[in-house]
Write an enzyme that holds these catalytic residues in place. Structure first.
Site, mmCIF file in Angstrom:
data_model
loop_
_atom_site.group_PDB
_atom_site.id
_atom_site.type_symbol
_atom_site.label_atom_id
_atom_site.label_comp_id
_atom_site.label_asym_id
_atom_site.label_seq_id
_atom_site.Cartn_x
_atom_site.Cartn_y
_atom_site.Cartn_z
ATOM 1 N N LYS A 146 0.849 -1.194 0.000
ATOM 2 C CA LYS A 146 0.000 0.000 0.000
ATOM 3 C C LYS A 146 0.881 1.239 0.000
ATOM 4 C CE LYS A 146 -3.861 -1.882 2.711
ATOM 5 N NZ LYS A 146 -4.949 -1.813 1.730
ATOM 6 N N ASP A 157 -7.407 -3.853 10.667
ATOM 7 C CA ASP A 157 -7.833 -4.880 9.720
ATOM 8 C C ASP A 157 -8.185 -6.215 10.393
ATOM 9 O OD1 ASP A 157 -8.514 -5.111 7.067
ATOM 10 O OD2 ASP A 157 -6.576 -5.901 6.433
ATOM 11 N N ASP A 184 -2.632 -7.554 -1.803
ATOM 12 C CA ASP A 184 -3.422 -6.693 -0.916
ATOM 13 C C ASP A 184 -4.880 -7.165 -0.823
ATOM 14 O OD1 ASP A 184 -3.859 -4.657 0.861
ATOM 15 O OD2 ASP A 184 -3.896 -3.055 -0.645
ATOM 16 N N GLU A 211 -5.973 -9.772 0.554
ATOM 17 C CA GLU A 211 -5.585 -10.893 1.410
ATOM 18 C C GLU A 211 -6.724 -11.369 2.315
ATOM 19 O OE1 GLU A 211 -5.193 -7.826 2.219
ATOM 20 O OE2 GLU A 211 -6.022 -7.840 4.240
ATOM 21 N N ARG A 213 -9.854 -11.970 1.782
ATOM 22 C CA ARG A 213 -10.671 -13.039 1.205
ATOM 23 C C ARG A 213 -9.953 -14.387 1.251
ATOM 24 N NH1 ARG A 213 -11.246 -9.708 -4.270
ATOM 25 N NH2 ARG A 213 -10.992 -8.079 -2.710
HETATM 26 N N1 BES Z 1 -7.981 -4.141 4.444
HETATM 27 C C1 BES Z 1 -8.197 -3.688 3.125
HETATM 28 C C2 BES Z 1 -9.534 -2.959 2.974
HETATM 29 C C3 BES Z 1 -9.679 -1.689 3.766
HETATM 30 C C4 BES Z 1 -9.351 -0.479 3.201
HETATM 31 C C5 BES Z 1 -10.177 -1.714 5.048
HETATM 32 C C6 BES Z 1 -9.485 0.683 3.941
HETATM 33 C C7 BES Z 1 -10.327 -0.559 5.796
HETATM 34 C C8 BES Z 1 -9.976 0.647 5.240
HETATM 35 C C9 BES Z 1 -8.175 -4.872 2.154
HETATM 36 O O1 BES Z 1 -7.338 -5.909 2.510
HETATM 37 C C10 BES Z 1 -7.693 -4.361 0.845
HETATM 38 O O2 BES Z 1 -6.566 -3.963 0.767
HETATM 39 N N2 BES Z 1 -8.548 -4.434 -0.169
HETATM 40 C C11 BES Z 1 -8.212 -4.010 -1.489
HETATM 41 C C12 BES Z 1 -8.647 -5.073 -2.463
HETATM 42 C C13 BES Z 1 -8.145 -4.875 -3.879
HETATM 43 C C14 BES Z 1 -6.643 -5.042 -3.937
HETATM 44 C C15 BES Z 1 -8.828 -5.873 -4.777
HETATM 45 C C16 BES Z 1 -8.937 -2.698 -1.755
HETATM 46 O O3 BES Z 1 -10.083 -2.558 -1.330
HETATM 47 O O4 BES Z 1 -8.331 -1.815 -2.348
HETATM 48 ZN ZN ZN Z 2 -6.988 -6.130 4.504
HETATM 49 MN MN MN Z 3 -5.343 -5.601 1.875
#
Ligand code: BES
Ligand code: ZN
Ligand code: MN
Length: 512
Positions: free
Chosen positions: A286, A297, A356, A358, A360
């Site tokens: 990220k 998370d 990222d 992860e 799922r």
């Molecule tokens: N933990 C994040 C989602 C998240 C973002 C939670 C902001 C709380 C605040 C998750 O693991 C993630 O990174 N999701 C990605 C998925 C994508 C790479 C398909 C996302 O939502 O950008």
């Molecule tokens: Zn996450």
């Molecule tokens: Mn993530």
């Protein structure tokens, strides 16, 4: 922890630091809410006009402090806004539980630094009393475990210690229904606050092993059976999703199973929580600006943990199994790469296109494992996608399910306990975006509808014929703005109360 009692004491004689009364926004100005009659009388029936003079209107979130009338043991009266006056204010329970919960939370927060406060809010029935108690206990929450103080600061900090004691007035302490509602409010609020603590604990102190230790200790205390799979057991069991996500971290992953059983249970619920103790994104790192709050998370796992303990404390007549899928998502020479294929617990293979995505992966293994016990329903809770935040904002979680009636029931249960949520679809056409040239499925699909894509991925790992729902709490899990109602900054404990309500409804035979 704030102590709580139901009291029948009359306001004037109460030994407390403050008496909390309710003020609503009436058509012609502020009106004093029922419950505060004795206080109003001591101001010669002029409390509403005194409040108006002080600028109070009765709006939600408003706090007005005034000196208590002479003859009162308590020095302070705190009038808290309840929002619009209901149509029939004299009817019992006219104000609604969520308005009471929020007002009590606002008052409790405004009274930080005080020892004891008596809440003389409009309590029409046992449920109202429970709402005031719950709101006060949740509003009094503060997280200061990491504030090291000089002696001088410590004195200053003393002024901000959470309200130590709450007395709820207007109820019937000897009445069974009131007692039950208060006991429920205390158990739920204490466990919810514990979930908040876990979310707020920095990730250098809360890794998967530490989280598992906290869960183990609590389970032992409350007669819950606990089983922890460490990295060896996970390898032996073939949990490719959980291991793949944890592979880059020095702190190995865990899968924790918490089993609460009741001898009178007719139904079995499984709750599954995403427990990424820190989400750096892994090799698909990220960027700065997106990882500062990623200790949150594991909020799904914290909610599941809290709900199972609350169910045990309340002795609900339903079996509840909690699954905490714990891992830290870090980049390193041993981390899973974009392009790697993982063999999941279910036997399916997943091409990891973005490390990222992860959550799922760990959930898929836990959901597949939970399915083996053939529970009546599985509910997973996860801070899963930024896309869900774009869709629903910061205060509302999304509810997806493989069963329309179950999705509706969860949305309604959430509404009942004061947790904003909204039903979301699982459009079948989004599945093909996750087709992989190499494996059975990829962990990423189309960008549009990303929250629903994640839901469709999870659906593939739910056992045949099992009712399942997915709560994406990415928006409401962590509150970055100013506190409001009973919601503090930081971890909110969202979904705990919905899960507890689902367990209660299931125990009562009112669900599924
Ligand atoms: N933990 C994040 C989602 C998240 C973002 C939670 C902001 C709380 C605040 C998750 O693991 C993630 O990174 N999701 C990605 C998925 C994508 C790479 C398909 C996302 O939502 O950008
Ligand atoms: Zn996450
Ligand atoms: Mn993530």
């Amino acid at each position: 922890m704030t102590a709580l009692t139901l009291s029948t004491a009359a306001a004037p004689g109460l030994r407390a630091d403050a008496i909390v009364v309710g003020v609503a926004a009436g058509a012609k100005g502020p009106v004093v809410a029922p419950g505060a009659e004795a206080v109003d009388k001591a101001y010669d029936g002029k409390l509403a006009s005194v409040l108006e003079t002080l600028g109070a209107g009765g709006g939600e979130g408003e706090v007005t402090k005034l000196p208590a009338p002479s003859g009162f043991k308590a020095p302070l009266v705190l009038a808290v806004g309840l929002g619009a006056e209901p149509e029939n204010p004299e009817n019992g329970a006219a104000y609604g539980t969520e308005a009471l919960r929020r007002a009590a939370g606002v008052a409790a927060r405004a009274l930080a630094g005080s020892k004891k406060a008596a809440f003389a809010l409009p309590v029409g029935d046992a449920e109202d009393a429970g709402a005031v108690a719950e709101g006060a206990l949740l509003g009094a929450y503060s997280f200061d475990a990491y504030k090291e103080m000089t002696a001088k600061d410590a004195a200053a900090k003393k002024g901000k210690a959470p309200l130590a004691e709450v007395a709820v007035l207007g109820g019937k302490p000897r009445d069974k229904a009131y007692k039950a509602e208060i006991e429920r409010a205390v158990a739920v609020a204490e466990e919810l606050n514990r979930a908040r603590d876990l979310v707020n604990t920095p990730p250098n102190d809360l890794n998967p092993e530490a989280f598992a230790a906290v869960a183990t200790a609590a389970a032992k205390e409350h007669g819950i059976k606990v089983q922890v799979l460490d990295e060896k057991a996970l390898t032996k069991g073939g949990y490719g999703g959980i291991l793949g996500v944890g592979a880059g971290s020095e702190a190995p992953p865990r899968l924790v199973k918490l089993s609460y059983t009741s001898s009178k249970a007719k139904k079995h619920l499984a709750f599954v929580g995403k427990g990424i103790t820190y989400d750096s994104g892994g090799i698909s790192l990220k960027p700065a600006g997106h990882n500062e709050t990623m200790k949150c998370d594991m909020a799904g796992a914290a909610a599941v943990f809290a709900a199972v303990v609350a169910a045990a404390r309340l002795g609900l007549e339903v079996n509840v199994t909690g699954w905490l899928a714990l891992a830290e998502n870090m980049p390193s020479g041993s981390a899973t790469r974009p392009g790697d294929v993982l063999r999941m617990y279910s036997g399916k293979t997943v091409e990891v296109l973005n490390t990222d995505a992860e959550g799922r992966l760990v959930l898929a293994d836990a959901i597949a494992k939970a399915s083996e016990e053939n529970p009546d329903a599985i509910v997973d809770v996860a801070t899963l996608t930024g896309a869900m935040m774009l869709a629903l904002g910061n205060r509302t979680f999304g509810v997806m399910a493989n069963d329309d009636a179950f999705r509706t029931a969860i949305h309604e249960a959430a509404e009942e306990v004061g947790e904003p949520s909204w039903p979301m679809p699982l459009p079948a056409d989004l599945r093909k975006g996750m087709d992989s040239a190499t494996a059975d499925i990829a962990n990423m699909g189309e960008r549009m509808g990303g929250g629903l894509v994640a839901g469709l991925f999870l659906k593939e790992f739910v056992g045949e014929g099992i009712t399942w729902a997915h709560l994406d709490i990415a928006g409401p899990a962590f509150h970055e703005g100013a506190p409001f109602g009973y919601t503090p900054k930081g971890g909110t404990g969202t979904a705990v109360r919905t899960l507890v309500r689902l367990a209660e409804l299931t125990a009562a035979g009112d669900l599924g």
